[in-house]
Design a protein around this motif. Structure first.
Motif, mmCIF file in Angstrom:
data_model
loop_
_atom_site.group_PDB
_atom_site.id
_atom_site.type_symbol
_atom_site.label_atom_id
_atom_site.label_comp_id
_atom_site.label_asym_id
_atom_site.label_seq_id
_atom_site.Cartn_x
_atom_site.Cartn_y
_atom_site.Cartn_z
ATOM 1 N N ASP A 204 0.841 -0.929 -0.057
ATOM 2 C CA ASP A 204 -0.212 0.015 0.012
ATOM 3 C C ASP A 204 0.974 1.230 0.020
ATOM 4 O OD1 ASP A 204 1.017 0.151 2.492
ATOM 5 O OD2 ASP A 204 -0.792 -0.686 3.469
ATOM 6 N N GLN A 205 0.214 2.353 0.017
ATOM 7 C CA GLN A 205 0.973 3.764 -0.134
ATOM 8 C C GLN A 205 1.937 3.740 1.283
ATOM 9 O OE1 GLN A 205 -1.031 7.615 0.412
ATOM 10 N NE2 GLN A 205 -0.267 7.829 -1.766
ATOM 11 N N ASP A 206 1.332 3.513 2.459
ATOM 12 C CA ASP A 206 2.283 3.437 3.617
ATOM 13 C C ASP A 206 3.803 2.662 3.665
ATOM 14 O OD1 ASP A 206 0.541 5.073 4.882
ATOM 15 O OD2 ASP A 206 -0.669 3.370 5.900
ATOM 16 N N GLN A 207 3.438 1.805 2.816
ATOM 17 C CA GLN A 207 4.957 1.013 2.567
ATOM 18 C C GLN A 207 5.598 1.387 1.483
ATOM 19 O OE1 GLN A 207 4.872 -3.157 0.801
ATOM 20 N NE2 GLN A 207 5.521 -3.765 2.754
ATOM 21 N N ALA A 208 4.966 1.959 0.557
ATOM 22 C CA ALA A 208 5.797 2.672 -0.641
ATOM 23 C C ALA A 208 6.555 3.832 -0.140
ATOM 24 C CB ALA A 208 4.694 2.996 -1.743
ATOM 25 N N LEU A 209 5.828 4.386 0.951
ATOM 26 C CA LEU A 209 6.754 5.814 1.439
ATOM 27 C C LEU A 209 7.521 5.456 2.781
ATOM 28 C CD1 LEU A 209 3.574 8.288 0.899
ATOM 29 C CD2 LEU A 209 5.675 7.914 -0.533
ATOM 30 N N SER A 210 7.467 4.221 3.040
ATOM 31 C CA SER A 210 8.344 4.153 4.394
ATOM 32 C C SER A 210 9.774 3.451 3.947
ATOM 33 C CB SER A 210 7.601 2.698 4.961
ATOM 34 O OG SER A 210 8.026 1.450 4.409
ATOM 35 N N ALA A 211 10.401 3.342 5.122
ATOM 36 C CA ALA A 211 11.862 2.832 4.904
ATOM 37 C C ALA A 211 12.183 1.608 4.563
ATOM 38 C CB ALA A 211 12.632 3.109 6.352
ATOM 39 N N THR A 212 11.005 0.773 4.682
ATOM 40 C CA THR A 212 10.893 -0.951 3.893
ATOM 41 C C THR A 212 11.050 -0.927 2.652
ATOM 42 O OG1 THR A 212 9.240 -1.083 6.023
ATOM 43 C CG2 THR A 212 9.494 -2.747 4.266
ATOM 44 N N MET A 213 10.640 0.352 2.034
ATOM 45 C CA MET A 213 10.940 0.372 0.497
ATOM 46 C C MET A 213 12.299 0.282 0.090
ATOM 47 S SD MET A 213 9.269 0.638 -2.314
ATOM 48 C CE MET A 213 10.363 -0.076 -3.318
ATOM 49 N N GLU A 214 13.254 0.730 0.945
ATOM 50 C CA GLU A 214 14.633 0.444 0.586
ATOM 51 C C GLU A 214 15.239 -1.025 0.798
ATOM 52 O OE1 GLU A 214 16.515 2.746 -0.884
ATOM 53 O OE2 GLU A 214 14.545 4.264 -0.563
ATOM 54 N N LYS A 215 14.572 -1.897 1.866
ATOM 55 C CA LYS A 215 14.774 -2.939 1.889
ATOM 56 C C LYS A 215 14.234 -3.805 0.659
ATOM 57 C CE LYS A 215 15.765 -7.160 3.931
ATOM 58 N NZ LYS A 215 17.104 -7.668 3.960
#
Length: 231
Positions: free
Chosen positions: A145-156
Motif C-alpha cells: 500500500d501507500q504507507d509501505q511505498a513511502l516507508s523505510a521498508t521500500m529500501e529493503k
C-alpha cells in the motif's frame, strides 16, 4: 491450450477486453521469453488471476521452466503457488500435458523430469531467496500500500529485488512486474526509471491501465527503450 483458455476454462474466470489485451500483447510473449514487461493496474482488476494463469501457461509450454513468484507477503505468494499446483493437477490441464511432481509444498513444487531445482518458488519481497534460479521472475503486487511505498521498508524491498531476486535470473530469462502504483519511488517506478536512464539495464514493455477514463484513452503504453522520465 493458450493462456486465454486457461484463464477462462481452467480458472473459470470471465475475460474482459483488458484481460484479452494483456494476455495477447504482454503475457503470452513474456511466457515465451520474448520480452520483460510491467503492467500497472488499479486494484481489483484480476492481476493475481492473470499471474496464476500465466504460470500455468509457462509450464504447459516448457515443463523444465523455473518460476520465482514474489509478492508483498509470504502468504499471498504461497497462495499463488498453491493455485498453480492445483490447476496443473486438474483434469483440463492434465489432458493437455501430464504433470507429475517430485515435491509439492506450501511455497514451492518441483515437476518430475527436471533438474531437481524447484519448478516454482514463492516468497515475499522482503524475504531472502537462497539457491534458486529462474527463467521467469514474477512480482505480483510487490508493494502492499501507500504507507509501505513511502516507508523505510521500500529500501529493503528495492535492495532485495536488485541484489537478490534479479541475480537469480538465468541467461535469456524475463521479468514480469504487475501491480498498483503507490508512490513515485515504489518498485514499478524505480524499475522503469532505471531502464529509461540506463540503456544497458533490463528493458521493459509497459502498460498503464486507467482507473477512470477522462482523456479518451483506456491505457498508456510505451517501451523503456524510448527513454523519458516515467513518474
Amino acid at each position: 491450450m493458450n493462456l486465454l483458455a486457461i484463464f477462462t476454462a481452467v480458472l473459470g474466470l470471465t475475460a474482459t477486453w483488458y484481460h484479452r489485451k494483456l494476455i495477447v500483447e504482454y503475457l503470452e510473449p513474456f511466457a515465451r521469453r520474448e520480452h520483460s514487461c510491467c503492467i500497472v493496474t488499479p486494484p481489483g482488476m484480476g492481476k493475481t488471476a492473470l499471474v496464476i494463469a500465466t504460470c500455468i501457461y509457462i509450464f504447459i509450454l516448457d515443463p523444465h521452466a523455473h518460476i520465482i513468484v514474489l509478492s508483498n507477503a509470504d502468504t499471498l505468494a504461497s497462495m499463488i503457488v498453491r493455485n498453480i499446483l492445483w490447476a496443473l493437477q486438474s483434469e483440463a490441464v492434465q489432458a493437455v500435458r501430464n504433470f507429475s511432481f517430485k515435491k509439492a509444498g506450501e511455497t514451492e513444487f518441483t515437476i518430475e523430469g527436471g533438474d531437481g531445482r524447484p519448478s516454482c518458488l514463492a516468497s515475499g519481497t522482503r524475504s531472502v531467496l537462497v539457491g534458486a534460479r529462474c527463467t521467469h521472475l514474477i512480482v505480483d503486487d510487490g508493494i502492499k500500500d501507500q504507507d509501505q511505498a513511502l516507508s523505510a521498508t521500500m529500501e529493503k524491498i528495492w535492495s532485495n529485488y536488485t541484489q537478490v531476486a534479479e541475480s537469480r535470473i538465468v541467461a535469456g530469462g524475463q521479468v514480469l512486474i504487475v501491480g498498483t502504483r503507490w508512490g513515485l519511488s515504489d518498485l514499478l517506478g524505480r524499475v522503469i526509471r532505471r531502464a529509461q536512464k540506463h540503456p544497458e539495464a533490463r528493458q521493459f514493455k509497459v502498460i498503464n491501465l486507467a482507473l477512470t477514463n477522462t482523456t479518451g484513452r483506456d491505457s498508456y503504453e510505451f517501451s523503456t527503450t524510448e527513454g523519458g522520465d516515467f513518474q
